[in-house]
Scaffold this motif. Structure first.
Motif, PDB file in Angstrom:
ATOM      1  N   LYS A 162       0.833  -1.207   0.000  1.00  0.00           N
ATOM      2  CA  LYS A 162       0.000   0.000   0.000  1.00  0.00           C
ATOM      3  C   LYS A 162       0.869   1.260   0.000  1.00  0.00           C
ATOM      4  CE  LYS A 162      -3.911   2.000   2.468  1.00  0.00           C
ATOM      5  NZ  LYS A 162      -3.531   3.217   3.131  1.00  0.00           N
ATOM      6  N   LEU A 163       1.927   1.253   0.811  1.00  0.00           N
ATOM      7  CA  LEU A 163       2.807   2.417   0.900  1.00  0.00           C
ATOM      8  C   LEU A 163       3.507   2.672  -0.431  1.00  0.00           C
ATOM      9  CD1 LEU A 163       3.691   4.598   2.835  1.00  0.00           C
ATOM     10  CD2 LEU A 163       5.509   3.090   3.626  1.00  0.00           C
ATOM     11  N   ILE A 164       3.950   1.624  -1.100  1.00  0.00           N
ATOM     12  CA  ILE A 164       4.593   1.779  -2.413  1.00  0.00           C
ATOM     13  C   ILE A 164       3.630   2.480  -3.365  1.00  0.00           C
ATOM     14  CG2 ILE A 164       5.513   0.600  -4.446  1.00  0.00           C
ATOM     15  CD1 ILE A 164       6.349  -1.690  -2.697  1.00  0.00           C
ATOM     16  N   ASP A 165       2.391   1.995  -3.400  1.00  0.00           N
ATOM     17  CA  ASP A 165       1.402   2.566  -4.310  1.00  0.00           C
ATOM     18  C   ASP A 165       1.086   4.017  -3.964  1.00  0.00           C
ATOM     19  OD1 ASP A 165       1.153   0.348  -5.983  1.00  0.00           O
ATOM     20  OD2 ASP A 165      -0.371  -0.568  -4.719  1.00  0.00           O
ATOM     21  N   GLU A 166       1.079   4.354  -2.681  1.00  0.00           N
ATOM     22  CA  GLU A 166       0.836   5.741  -2.275  1.00  0.00           C
ATOM     23  C   GLU A 166       1.960   6.656  -2.757  1.00  0.00           C
ATOM     24  OE1 GLU A 166       0.114   5.998   1.939  1.00  0.00           O
ATOM     25  OE2 GLU A 166      -1.591   4.625   1.805  1.00  0.00           O
ATOM     26  N   TYR A 167       3.208   6.236  -2.544  1.00  0.00           N
ATOM     27  CA  TYR A 167       4.340   7.032  -3.019  1.00  0.00           C
ATOM     28  C   TYR A 167       4.312   7.157  -4.540  1.00  0.00           C
ATOM     29  CZ  TYR A 167       6.659   7.159   1.540  1.00  0.00           C
ATOM     30  OH  TYR A 167       6.980   7.391   2.847  1.00  0.00           O
ATOM     31  N   PHE A 168       3.982   6.051  -5.202  1.00  0.00           N
ATOM     32  CA  PHE A 168       3.916   6.061  -6.663  1.00  0.00           C
ATOM     33  C   PHE A 168       2.855   7.048  -7.139  1.00  0.00           C
ATOM     34  CE2 PHE A 168       2.308   4.572 -10.736  1.00  0.00           C
ATOM     35  CZ  PHE A 168       3.481   4.518 -11.467  1.00  0.00           C
ATOM     36  N   ALA A 169       1.663   6.968  -6.558  1.00  0.00           N
ATOM     37  CA  ALA A 169       0.570   7.857  -6.959  1.00  0.00           C
ATOM     38  C   ALA A 169       0.935   9.324  -6.712  1.00  0.00           C
ATOM     39  CB  ALA A 169      -0.709   7.488  -6.207  1.00  0.00           C
ATOM     40  N   THR A 170       1.563   9.594  -5.592  1.00  0.00           N
ATOM     41  CA  THR A 170       1.959  10.968  -5.273  1.00  0.00           C
ATOM     42  C   THR A 170       3.015  11.462  -6.260  1.00  0.00           C
ATOM     43  OG1 THR A 170       1.452  10.580  -2.956  1.00  0.00           O
ATOM     44  CG2 THR A 170       2.802  12.496  -3.454  1.00  0.00           C
ATOM     45  N   ALA A 171       3.965  10.607  -6.601  1.00  0.00           N
ATOM     46  CA  ALA A 171       5.003  10.980  -7.568  1.00  0.00           C
ATOM     47  C   ALA A 171       4.377  11.263  -8.934  1.00  0.00           C
ATOM     48  CB  ALA A 171       6.057   9.880  -7.684  1.00  0.00           C
ATOM     49  N   MET A 172       3.428  10.433  -9.349  1.00  0.00           N
ATOM     50  CA  MET A 172       2.802  10.624 -10.657  1.00  0.00           C
ATOM     51  C   MET A 172       1.941  11.893 -10.673  1.00  0.00           C
ATOM     52  SD  MET A 172       4.083   8.331 -12.591  1.00  0.00           S
ATOM     53  CE  MET A 172       5.558   8.539 -11.612  1.00  0.00           C
ATOM     54  N   GLU A 187      11.177   7.931  -2.802  1.00  0.00           N
ATOM     55  CA  GLU A 187      10.499   7.232  -1.702  1.00  0.00           C
ATOM     56  C   GLU A 187       9.879   5.943  -2.249  1.00  0.00           C
ATOM     57  OE1 GLU A 187      10.428   7.810   1.502  1.00  0.00           O
ATOM     58  OE2 GLU A 187      11.277   9.820   1.578  1.00  0.00           O
ATOM     59  N   PHE A 188       9.266   6.053  -3.419  1.00  0.00           N
ATOM     60  CA  PHE A 188       8.696   4.884  -4.095  1.00  0.00           C
ATOM     61  C   PHE A 188       9.787   3.839  -4.348  1.00  0.00           C
ATOM     62  CE2 PHE A 188       8.307   3.235  -8.540  1.00  0.00           C
ATOM     63  CZ  PHE A 188       7.379   2.235  -8.293  1.00  0.00           C
ATOM     64  N   ILE A 189      10.923   4.278  -4.863  1.00  0.00           N
ATOM     65  CA  ILE A 189      12.033   3.349  -5.144  1.00  0.00           C
ATOM     66  C   ILE A 189      12.521   2.694  -3.848  1.00  0.00           C
ATOM     67  CG2 ILE A 189      14.432   3.184  -5.943  1.00  0.00           C
ATOM     68  CD1 ILE A 189      12.319   3.418  -8.230  1.00  0.00           C
ATOM     69  N   ASP A 190      12.636   3.465  -2.755  1.00  0.00           N
ATOM     70  CA  ASP A 190      13.081   2.887  -1.479  1.00  0.00           C
ATOM     71  C   ASP A 190      12.114   1.818  -0.994  1.00  0.00           C
ATOM     72  OD1 ASP A 190      15.346   4.471  -1.483  1.00  0.00           O
ATOM     73  OD2 ASP A 190      14.516   5.969  -0.110  1.00  0.00           O
ATOM     74  N   GLU A 191      10.813   2.076  -1.128  1.00  0.00           N
ATOM     75  CA  GLU A 191       9.815   1.078  -0.734  1.00  0.00           C
ATOM     76  C   GLU A 191       9.854  -0.128  -1.671  1.00  0.00           C
ATOM     77  OE1 GLU A 191       7.910   0.909   2.053  1.00  0.00           O
ATOM     78  OE2 GLU A 191       9.075   2.663   2.639  1.00  0.00           O
ATOM     79  N   LEU A 192      10.122   0.138  -2.947  1.00  0.00           N
ATOM     80  CA  LEU A 192      10.248  -0.947  -3.927  1.00  0.00           C
ATOM     81  C   LEU A 192      11.400  -1.878  -3.527  1.00  0.00           C
ATOM     82  CD1 LEU A 192       9.452  -2.194  -6.674  1.00  0.00           C
ATOM     83  CD2 LEU A 192      11.040  -0.600  -7.739  1.00  0.00           C
ATOM     84  N   LYS A 193      12.498  -1.304  -3.060  1.00  0.00           N
ATOM     85  CA  LYS A 193      13.637  -2.115  -2.607  1.00  0.00           C
ATOM     86  C   LYS A 193      13.238  -3.013  -1.438  1.00  0.00           C
ATOM     87  CE  LYS A 193      17.205   1.153  -3.986  1.00  0.00           C
ATOM     88  NZ  LYS A 193      18.179   2.140  -3.514  1.00  0.00           N
ATOM     89  N   LYS A 194      12.471  -2.464  -0.499  1.00  0.00           N
ATOM     90  CA  LYS A 194      12.010  -3.271   0.652  1.00  0.00           C
ATOM     91  C   LYS A 194      11.121  -4.414   0.170  1.00  0.00           C
ATOM     92  CE  LYS A 194      12.093   0.697   3.746  1.00  0.00           C
ATOM     93  NZ  LYS A 194      11.254   1.684   4.436  1.00  0.00           N
ATOM     94  N   TRP A 195      10.193  -4.088  -0.741  1.00  0.00           N
ATOM     95  CA  TRP A 195       9.299  -5.105  -1.292  1.00  0.00           C
ATOM     96  C   TRP A 195      10.102  -6.173  -2.024  1.00  0.00           C
ATOM     97  CZ3 TRP A 195       8.307  -5.661  -6.706  1.00  0.00           C
ATOM     98  CH2 TRP A 195       7.333  -6.605  -7.016  1.00  0.00           C
ATOM     99  N   TRP A 196      11.090  -5.727  -2.797  1.00  0.00           N
ATOM    100  CA  TRP A 196      11.938  -6.644  -3.565  1.00  0.00           C
ATOM    101  C   TRP A 196      12.589  -7.665  -2.629  1.00  0.00           C
ATOM    102  CZ3 TRP A 196      12.225  -6.972  -8.742  1.00  0.00           C
ATOM    103  CH2 TRP A 196      13.230  -7.761  -9.286  1.00  0.00           C
ATOM    104  N   GLY A 197      12.993  -7.210  -1.455  1.00  0.00           N
ATOM    105  CA  GLY A 197      13.630  -8.099  -0.484  1.00  0.00           C
ATOM    106  C   GLY A 197      12.717  -9.213   0.001  1.00  0.00           C
ATOM    107  N   THR A 198      11.406  -9.053  -0.185  1.00  0.00           N
ATOM    108  CA  THR A 198      10.463 -10.080   0.270  1.00  0.00           C
ATOM    109  C   THR A 198      10.134 -11.091  -0.818  1.00  0.00           C
ATOM    110  OG1 THR A 198       8.447  -8.876  -0.375  1.00  0.00           O
ATOM    111  CG2 THR A 198       9.391  -8.371   1.807  1.00  0.00           C
ATOM    112  N   LEU A 199      10.580 -10.856  -2.037  1.00  0.00           N
ATOM    113  CA  LEU A 199      10.247 -11.751  -3.152  1.00  0.00           C
ATOM    114  C   LEU A 199      11.039 -13.048  -3.072  1.00  0.00           C
ATOM    115  CD1 LEU A 199      10.164  -9.330  -6.218  1.00  0.00           C
ATOM    116  CD2 LEU A 199       8.234 -10.208  -4.901  1.00  0.00           C
ATOM    117  N   HIS A 200      10.338 -14.157  -3.276  1.00  0.00           N
ATOM    118  CA  HIS A 200      10.985 -15.477  -3.341  1.00  0.00           C
ATOM    119  C   HIS A 200      10.245 -16.300  -4.371  1.00  0.00           C
ATOM    120  CE1 HIS A 200      13.520 -14.693   0.109  1.00  0.00           C
ATOM    121  NE2 HIS A 200      12.455 -14.242   0.744  1.00  0.00           N
TER     122      HIS A 200
END
Length: 99
Positions: free
Chosen positions: A2-12, A39-52
């Protein structure tokens, strides 16, 4: 997510406003866009760390539904920045930003 999408929407939103303004107001929107994009990219990095498993190349990363959704919405001039950041995430690089 949700936070990633919020940062993304705000950036757009800031990108859109940046295109419609000039002078000091345009500069303020540009700064806001940059701040929320990263901020979106930083959250994307956190999300990326959860991918398996994690994608092993940019082509695999671009096939992820979330990445596809963002790519469809990112304005053309920002696509290269996004792909560069995505490649850095794939390669495990940490980008230093200076304000």
């Amino acid at each position: 997510m949700k936070l990633i999408d919020e940062y993304f929407a705000t950036a757009m939103e800031a990108w859109s406003m940046m295109q419609k303004t000039s002078g000091d107001e345009g500069a303020e929107w540009a700064e806001r866009f940059e701040r929320y994009f990263y901020e979106f990219i930083d959250e994307l990095k956190k999300w990326w760390g959860t991918l398996h498993p994690k994608p092993t190349n940019i082509e695999e990363a671009e096939q992820l539904p979330e990445i596809k959704r963002w790519m469809e919405q990112i304005p053309d001039p920002v696509q290269l920045n996004f792909l560069t950041e995505l490649e850095d995430i794939l390669d495990g690089f940490e980008t230093e930003r200076f304000d």
